[in-house]
Write an enzyme that holds these catalytic residues in place. Structure first.
Site, PDB file in Angstrom:
ATOM      1  N   ASP A  53       0.683  -1.184  -0.009  1.00 48.39           N
ATOM      2  CA  ASP A  53       0.191  -0.036  -0.146  1.00 48.39           C
ATOM      3  C   ASP A  53       0.992   1.538   0.164  1.00 48.39           C
ATOM      4  OD1 ASP A  53      -2.425   1.125   0.222  1.00 48.39           O
ATOM      5  OD2 ASP A  53      -1.801   2.287   2.364  1.00 48.39           O
ATOM      6  N   TYR A  58       3.435   9.503   0.651  1.00 45.16           N
ATOM      7  CA  TYR A  58       4.630   8.345   1.240  1.00 45.16           C
ATOM      8  C   TYR A  58       5.897   9.272   1.168  1.00 45.16           C
ATOM      9  CZ  TYR A  58       0.479   6.838   2.738  1.00 45.16           C
ATOM     10  OH  TYR A  58      -1.022   6.345   3.035  1.00 45.16           O
ATOM     11  N   LYS A  87      -1.405   6.158  -4.069  1.00 43.27           N
ATOM     12  CA  LYS A  87      -2.499   7.061  -4.270  1.00 43.27           C
ATOM     13  C   LYS A  87      -2.221   8.840  -4.723  1.00 43.27           C
ATOM     14  CE  LYS A  87      -3.480   4.927   0.296  1.00 43.27           C
ATOM     15  NZ  LYS A  87      -2.296   4.710   0.120  1.00 43.27           N
ATOM     16  N   HIS A 120      -6.973   9.566  -2.340  1.00 46.84           N
ATOM     17  CA  HIS A 120      -6.162  10.155  -1.029  1.00 46.84           C
ATOM     18  C   HIS A 120      -7.419  10.129   0.125  1.00 46.84           C
ATOM     19  CE1 HIS A 120      -2.407   9.228   1.458  1.00 46.84           C
ATOM     20  NE2 HIS A 120      -3.106   9.197   2.428  1.00 46.84           N
ATOM     21  N   SER A 175      -9.820   6.726  -0.766  1.00 48.14           N
ATOM     22  CA  SER A 175      -9.432   6.861   1.028  1.00 48.14           C
ATOM     23  C   SER A 175     -10.270   8.025   1.639  1.00 48.14           C
ATOM     24  CB  SER A 175      -8.459   6.670   0.870  1.00 48.14           C
ATOM     25  OG  SER A 175      -7.677   6.848   2.218  1.00 48.14           O
ATOM     26  N   ASN A 176     -10.105   7.727   2.814  1.00 54.80           N
ATOM     27  CA  ASN A 176     -10.992   9.404   4.052  1.00 54.80           C
ATOM     28  C   ASN A 176     -12.101   9.266   3.039  1.00 54.80           C
ATOM     29  OD1 ASN A 176      -8.302   8.935   5.723  1.00 54.80           O
ATOM     30  ND2 ASN A 176      -7.359   9.893   4.020  1.00 54.80           N
ATOM     31  N   SER A 225      -4.589   0.159  11.713  1.00 56.58           N
ATOM     32  CA  SER A 225      -4.979  -0.802  12.494  1.00 56.58           C
ATOM     33  C   SER A 225      -4.682  -0.708  13.997  1.00 56.58           C
ATOM     34  CB  SER A 225      -4.777  -2.300  11.766  1.00 56.58           C
ATOM     35  OG  SER A 225      -5.276  -2.443  10.852  1.00 56.58           O
ATOM     36  N   PHE A 226      -2.822  -0.258  14.810  1.00 54.88           N
ATOM     37  CA  PHE A 226      -2.997  -0.138  15.546  1.00 54.88           C
ATOM     38  C   PHE A 226      -3.393   1.273  16.205  1.00 54.88           C
ATOM     39  CE2 PHE A 226       0.612  -3.143  13.944  1.00 54.88           C
ATOM     40  CZ  PHE A 226      -0.342  -4.098  14.116  1.00 54.88           C
ATOM     41  N   PHE A 231       0.626   7.145  15.055  1.00 53.96           N
ATOM     42  CA  PHE A 231       0.415   8.647  14.417  1.00 53.96           C
ATOM     43  C   PHE A 231       1.575   9.159  15.862  1.00 53.96           C
ATOM     44  CE2 PHE A 231      -2.926   7.047  13.029  1.00 53.96           C
ATOM     45  CZ  PHE A 231      -3.800   7.025  11.403  1.00 53.96           C
ATOM     46  N   LYS A 281       2.051  -1.641   8.663  1.00 57.63           N
ATOM     47  CA  LYS A 281       3.134  -1.217   8.550  1.00 57.63           C
ATOM     48  C   LYS A 281       4.812  -1.346   9.447  1.00 57.63           C
ATOM     49  CE  LYS A 281       6.908   1.918   8.744  1.00 57.63           C
ATOM     50  NZ  LYS A 281       7.610   2.511   9.777  1.00 57.63           N
ATOM     51  N   LEU A 288       6.989  -8.280  10.692  1.00 54.41           N
ATOM     52  CA  LEU A 288       6.066  -8.359   9.326  1.00 54.41           C
ATOM     53  C   LEU A 288       5.711  -9.865   8.619  1.00 54.41           C
ATOM     54  CD1 LEU A 288       8.580  -6.982   6.349  1.00 54.41           C
ATOM     55  CD2 LEU A 288       5.729  -6.191   6.742  1.00 54.41           C
ATOM     56  N   ASN A 291       2.485 -10.644  11.661  1.00 52.40           N
ATOM     57  CA  ASN A 291       1.596  -9.397  11.395  1.00 52.40           C
ATOM     58  C   ASN A 291       0.751 -10.155  10.185  1.00 52.40           C
ATOM     59  OD1 ASN A 291       1.946  -7.066  13.427  1.00 52.40           O
ATOM     60  ND2 ASN A 291       2.418  -5.862  11.484  1.00 52.40           N
TER      61      ASN A 291
HETATM   62  N1  LIG Z   1      -5.339   6.485   3.259  1.00 56.61           N
HETATM   63  C1  LIG Z   1      -4.822   7.272   4.342  1.00 56.61           C
HETATM   64  O1  LIG Z   1      -5.176   8.206   4.631  1.00 56.61           O
HETATM   65  C2  LIG Z   1      -4.168   6.328   5.025  1.00 56.61           C
HETATM   66  C3  LIG Z   1      -3.559   7.067   6.444  1.00 56.61           C
HETATM   67  C4  LIG Z   1      -2.585   5.919   7.345  1.00 56.61           C
HETATM   68  C5  LIG Z   1      -2.467   4.896   7.302  1.00 56.61           C
HETATM   69  N2  LIG Z   1      -2.399   4.737   5.835  1.00 56.61           N
HETATM   70  C6  LIG Z   1      -1.864   2.975   5.343  1.00 56.61           C
HETATM   71  O2  LIG Z   1      -2.217   2.642   6.429  1.00 56.61           O
HETATM   72  C7  LIG Z   1      -0.767   1.730   7.173  1.00 56.61           C
HETATM   73  C8  LIG Z   1      -0.633   1.378   8.561  1.00 56.61           C
HETATM   74  O3  LIG Z   1      -1.280   2.533   9.093  1.00 56.61           O
HETATM   75  P1  LIG Z   1       0.206   3.204   9.560  1.00 56.61           P
HETATM   76  O4  LIG Z   1       1.848   3.111   9.248  1.00 56.61           O
HETATM   77  O5  LIG Z   1      -0.365   4.609   9.895  1.00 56.61           O
HETATM   78  O6  LIG Z   1       0.454   2.326  11.503  1.00 56.61           O
HETATM   79  P2  LIG Z   1      -0.069   1.073  11.860  1.00 56.61           P
HETATM   80  O7  LIG Z   1       0.185  -0.591  10.976  1.00 56.61           O
HETATM   81  O8  LIG Z   1      -1.151   0.826  12.377  1.00 56.61           O
HETATM   82  O9  LIG Z   1       1.557   0.818  12.879  1.00 56.61           O
HETATM   83  C9  LIG Z   1       2.521   0.838  12.721  1.00 56.61           C
HETATM   84  C10 LIG Z   1       3.444   1.072  13.637  1.00 56.61           C
HETATM   85  O10 LIG Z   1       2.390   0.283  14.841  1.00 56.61           O
HETATM   86  C11 LIG Z   1       4.565  -1.041  14.857  1.00 56.61           C
HETATM   87  N3  LIG Z   1       4.211  -2.041  14.296  1.00 56.61           N
HETATM   88  C12 LIG Z   1       3.721  -3.105  13.449  1.00 56.61           C
HETATM   89  N4  LIG Z   1       4.088  -4.573  14.554  1.00 56.61           N
HETATM   90  C13 LIG Z   1       4.310  -4.304  15.092  1.00 56.61           C
HETATM   91  C14 LIG Z   1       4.162  -5.437  15.559  1.00 56.61           C
HETATM   92  N5  LIG Z   1       3.801  -6.933  15.224  1.00 56.61           N
HETATM   93  N6  LIG Z   1       4.474  -5.222  17.265  1.00 56.61           N
HETATM   94  C15 LIG Z   1       5.052  -4.007  17.322  1.00 56.61           C
HETATM   95  N7  LIG Z   1       4.592  -2.719  16.563  1.00 56.61           N
HETATM   96  C16 LIG Z   1       4.317  -3.313  15.208  1.00 56.61           C
HETATM   97  C17 LIG Z   1       5.199  -0.601  13.656  1.00 56.61           C
HETATM   98  O11 LIG Z   1       7.168   0.068  13.807  1.00 56.61           O
HETATM   99  P3  LIG Z   1       7.920  -0.033  13.270  1.00 56.61           P
HETATM  100  O12 LIG Z   1       7.639   0.548  12.204  1.00 56.61           O
HETATM  101  O13 LIG Z   1       8.654   0.179  13.915  1.00 56.61           O
HETATM  102  O14 LIG Z   1       8.539  -1.411  12.980  1.00 56.61           O
HETATM  103  C18 LIG Z   1       4.657   1.112  13.644  1.00 56.61           C
HETATM  104  O15 LIG Z   1       5.639   1.799  14.399  1.00 56.61           O
HETATM  105  C19 LIG Z   1      -0.169   2.960   6.265  1.00 56.61           C
HETATM  106  O16 LIG Z   1       1.674   2.631   5.845  1.00 56.61           O
HETATM  107  C20 LIG Z   1      -0.620   3.121   4.750  1.00 56.61           C
HETATM  108  O17 LIG Z   1       0.083   2.576   3.891  1.00 56.61           O
HETATM  109  C21 LIG Z   1      -3.280   5.280   4.739  1.00 56.61           C
END
Ligand SMILES: NC(=O)c1ccc[n+]([C@@H]2O[C@H](COP(=O)([O-])OP(=O)(O)OC[C@H]3O[C@@H](n4cnc5c(N)ncnc54)[C@H](OP(=O)(O)O)[C@@H]3O)[C@@H](O)[C@H]2O)c1
Length: 334
Positions: A53, A58, A87, A120, A175-176, A225-226, A231, A281, A288, A291
């Site tokens: 994604d 980004y 996007k 986006h 998205s959004n 998801s987390f 953020f 992510k 990876l 997850n």
């Molecule tokens: N459409 C939109 O507007 C939009 C907005 C936000 C995000 N997104 C997409 O959604 C994706 C995911 O969202 P996100 O990046 O906000 O956050 P996320 O996946 O909810 O969380 C990422 C964070 O969780 C940590 N993490 C991941 N797996 C883990 C595990 N198994 N144990 C412990 N920590 C873990 C990562 O650490 P490390 O990175 O240090 O490994 C990072 O700090 C983005 O990368 C992007 O592609 C889209």
């Protein structure tokens, strides 16, 4: 461009309106930088992800593309088995700029079509040329006021439909986008969006938006998801003050009930069991894998109805990625 999906069913898929299969577990790329982005994409493909994604915003599509190209060259994966996703950024909504934005992203990824291409945000900002700044981001200079531009969403959508016709994009997504705007889009779209990507986690369950989109035949992808974790790096008050989900007692209780399950896996499984696609992510190989196993069900545990309800019960309607927060001064992207 291949017709239909040839994705091997090593991970679960969601069936789209035309029968294509969207990998239910993908990898996020937001905040991956430099070499790490390239490594993460390569490793993600190696451990079994079939969807990456990405987004112009980004600022790492070239590096992600390097990882993809290396994986293709090494025979880790075939192009037709990976969903490459990007996007359209807010500054490229005008008909005159949509194609240049898509072509720039394609070039950076080193591919000749996107499997899925989202708008986006349903927000149009004043155009910024690639030469002036790329990616353009939210602001004209530093933290000065956002410059809006009144491009009707229909114009943007029709320009994207032409790129589907031209073979540059296989599926369109939004998205959004809230349900009201989606209802409007569905009235005029010649090519319907296949996927809605929105912020979903236990603090922002989005029950109604998910039900509506799924009833209209869209797959729904949950991002972040987390919850607050993704953020916190920006230092916004909301993300810093929210109780981290990995240590939330309700999430820990569910993880403890399933031997070997981690709290990140429980959060991803909760989303997947709702029929959502997820795109966590991570930079590290171990995470990876963790997850992917948790989200896909390969970790070998399922949440009961009561466990699903307990996690959904954490809903606060709390969005960490809400552009309106800028106006309240509590959340600023730098
Ligand atoms: N459409 C939109 O507007 C939009 C907005 C936000 C995000 N997104 C997409 O959604 C994706 C995911 O969202 P996100 O990046 O906000 O956050 P996320 O996946 O909810 O969380 C990422 C964070 O969780 C940590 N993490 C991941 N797996 C883990 C595990 N198994 N144990 C412990 N920590 C873990 C990562 O650490 P490390 O990175 O240090 O490994 C990072 O700090 C983005 O990368 C992007 O592609 C889209």
């Amino acid at each position: 461009m291949p017709q239909g999906s040839t994705t091997p069913l090593t991970t679960p898929t969601l069936v789209l309106g035309n029968g294509d299969r969207l990998p239910q577990v993908g990898m996020g790329t937001w905040k991956h930088t430099g070499e790490k982005a390239s490594e993460a994409v390569y490793n993600g493909l190696k451990v079994g992800y079939h969807l990456i994604d990405g987004a112009c915003d980004y600022g790492n599509e070239r590096e992600c593309g390097e990882g993809l190209r290396r994986a293709l060259a090494d025979g880790v994966v075939r192009r037709e088995d990976v969903w490459v996703v990007s996007k359209l950024w807010n500054t490229f909504h005008a008909r005159a700029h949509v194609r240049e934005a898509v072509e720039r992203s394609l070039k950076d990824w080193g591919v000749d079509y996107f499997d899925l291409y989202y708008v986006h945000f349903p927000i149009s900002l004043a155009y910024v040329s690639h030469e002036e700044r790329y990616p353009p981001g939210w602001y004209i200079d530093g933290k000065s006021e956002v410059k809006h531009e009144a491009i009707p969403f229909r114009e943007t959508w029709e320009a994207l439909e032409e790129l589907v016709d031209a073979g540059l994009i296989r599926h369109l997504g939004v998205s959004n986008m809230c349900s009201a705007l989606l209802m409007d889009l569905l009235k005029y779209a010649r090519i319907k969006p296949s996927v809605l990507q929105i912020e979903i986690h236990p603090y922002n369950v989005q029950r109604r938006a998910v039900e509506y989109a799924q009833a209209q035949g869209l797959a729904v992808t949950a991002y972040s998801s987390f919850g607050p974790l993704g953020f916190r790096v920006f230092g916004g008050a909301k993300a810093l003050h929210a109780q981290p989900l990995f240590t939330h007692p309700a999430v820990r209780a569910v993880a403890a009930a399933h031997a070997g399950a981690s709290t990140p896996q429980v959060l991803l499984r909760w989303a997947a069991q709702r029929g959502l696609a997820v795109i966590p992510k991570s930079d590290t190989d171990a995470m990876l894998r963790e997850n992917l196993a948790g989200a896909s069900g390969a970790a070998g545990f399922e949440l009961s109805g009561a466990e699903m309800d307990a996690i959904s019960g954490l809903d606060l309607g709390l969005r960490f990625n809400d552009p309106a927060d800028d106006f309240a001064g509590c959340y600023i992207f730098s």
